[in-house]
Design a protein around this motif. Structure first.
Motif, mmCIF file in Angstrom:
data_model
loop_
_atom_site.group_PDB
_atom_site.id
_atom_site.type_symbol
_atom_site.label_atom_id
_atom_site.label_comp_id
_atom_site.label_asym_id
_atom_site.label_seq_id
_atom_site.Cartn_x
_atom_site.Cartn_y
_atom_site.Cartn_z
ATOM 1 N N GLU A 51 18.284 -17.845 -59.883
ATOM 2 C CA GLU A 51 16.931 -17.526 -59.362
ATOM 3 C C GLU A 51 16.453 -16.261 -59.601
ATOM 4 O OE1 GLU A 51 17.376 -18.892 -55.246
ATOM 5 O OE2 GLU A 51 17.120 -21.029 -55.915
ATOM 6 N N ARG A 52 17.400 -15.295 -59.471
ATOM 7 C CA ARG A 52 17.079 -13.959 -59.772
ATOM 8 C C ARG A 52 16.280 -13.814 -61.065
ATOM 9 N NH1 ARG A 52 21.136 -11.206 -57.172
ATOM 10 N NH2 ARG A 52 22.349 -10.719 -58.885
ATOM 11 N N GLU A 53 17.284 -14.379 -61.958
ATOM 12 C CA GLU A 53 16.939 -14.139 -63.489
ATOM 13 C C GLU A 53 15.861 -14.647 -63.731
ATOM 14 O OE1 GLU A 53 20.238 -16.018 -65.320
ATOM 15 O OE2 GLU A 53 21.771 -14.121 -65.213
ATOM 16 N N ALA A 54 15.478 -16.068 -63.354
ATOM 17 C CA ALA A 54 14.086 -16.658 -63.428
ATOM 18 C C ALA A 54 12.961 -15.615 -62.760
ATOM 19 C CB ALA A 54 13.967 -18.033 -62.802
ATOM 20 N N GLN A 55 12.942 -15.180 -61.631
ATOM 21 C CA GLN A 55 12.116 -14.136 -61.022
ATOM 22 C C GLN A 55 11.782 -12.967 -61.744
ATOM 23 O OE1 GLN A 55 9.744 -15.012 -58.727
ATOM 24 N NE2 GLN A 55 10.986 -16.941 -58.656
ATOM 25 N N THR A 56 12.868 -12.655 -62.346
ATOM 26 C CA THR A 56 12.596 -11.385 -63.435
ATOM 27 C C THR A 56 11.944 -11.745 -64.557
ATOM 28 O OG1 THR A 56 14.846 -10.303 -62.456
ATOM 29 C CG2 THR A 56 13.850 -9.521 -64.441
ATOM 30 N N CYS A 64 8.762 -9.151 -77.387
ATOM 31 C CA CYS A 64 10.181 -9.431 -77.611
ATOM 32 C C CYS A 64 10.962 -10.098 -76.580
ATOM 33 C CB CYS A 64 10.960 -7.905 -78.144
ATOM 34 S SG CYS A 64 10.250 -7.261 -79.600
ATOM 35 N N ILE A 65 10.293 -10.326 -75.750
ATOM 36 C CA ILE A 65 10.892 -11.168 -74.414
ATOM 37 C C ILE A 65 10.599 -12.470 -74.205
ATOM 38 C CG2 ILE A 65 11.537 -10.952 -72.027
ATOM 39 C CD1 ILE A 65 11.146 -7.908 -71.880
ATOM 40 N N PRO A 66 11.534 -13.464 -74.239
ATOM 41 C CA PRO A 66 11.110 -14.943 -74.090
ATOM 42 C C PRO A 66 10.117 -15.028 -72.752
ATOM 43 C CG PRO A 66 13.365 -14.576 -74.325
ATOM 44 C CD PRO A 66 12.930 -13.353 -74.097
ATOM 45 N N ARG A 67 9.225 -15.794 -72.926
ATOM 46 C CA ARG A 67 8.514 -16.240 -71.800
ATOM 47 C C ARG A 67 9.126 -17.123 -70.919
ATOM 48 N NH1 ARG A 67 4.060 -19.180 -73.452
ATOM 49 N NH2 ARG A 67 5.076 -19.898 -75.280
ATOM 50 N N TYR A 68 8.916 -17.171 -69.781
ATOM 51 C CA TYR A 68 9.272 -18.057 -68.616
ATOM 52 C C TYR A 68 8.577 -19.243 -68.639
ATOM 53 C CZ TYR A 68 10.520 -20.467 -64.299
ATOM 54 O OH TYR A 68 10.875 -21.220 -63.389
ATOM 55 N N LEU A 69 8.776 -20.518 -68.731
ATOM 56 C CA LEU A 69 8.063 -21.770 -68.975
ATOM 57 C C LEU A 69 7.995 -22.458 -67.670
ATOM 58 C CD1 LEU A 69 8.602 -22.610 -72.311
ATOM 59 C CD2 LEU A 69 6.507 -21.577 -71.750
ATOM 60 N N ASP A 70 9.404 -22.729 -67.337
ATOM 61 C CA ASP A 70 9.321 -23.760 -65.881
ATOM 62 C C ASP A 70 10.768 -23.494 -65.496
ATOM 63 O OD1 ASP A 70 8.740 -25.580 -63.871
ATOM 64 O OD2 ASP A 70 8.864 -27.244 -65.485
#
Length: 70
Positions: A51-56, A64-70
């Motif tokens: 969860e912390r990785e997803a929030q970050t 250069c950083i992947p986008r969070y999708l879902d």
């Protein structure tokens, strides 16, 4: 997952967690899928880290950083 993503290859597997390269069947984009399956290796601390990785990732915006999708 089978209705939305087609797994291309496994990128990593550590202590029950899996990271997959997959194709989004709606957009045909390549995506990274992180799985945290419930298994005998499951630990609740892994959920907190996940969860912390997803929030970050949600808070970062850089080409250069992947986008969070879902």
């Amino acid at each position: 997952m089978a209705n939305r993503y087609e797994v291309q290859q496994q990128l990593a597997k550590k202590s029950g967690k899996r990271i997959l390269l997959a194709r989004d069947l709606l957009t045909y984009d390549l995506v990274i899928v992180k799985l945290l399956p419930l298994s005998s290796e499951f630990e609740w601390d892994d959920v907190k880290l996940f969860e912390r990785e997803a929030q970050t990732l949600k808070s970062l915006c850089h080409p250069c950083i992947p986008r969070y999708l879902d």
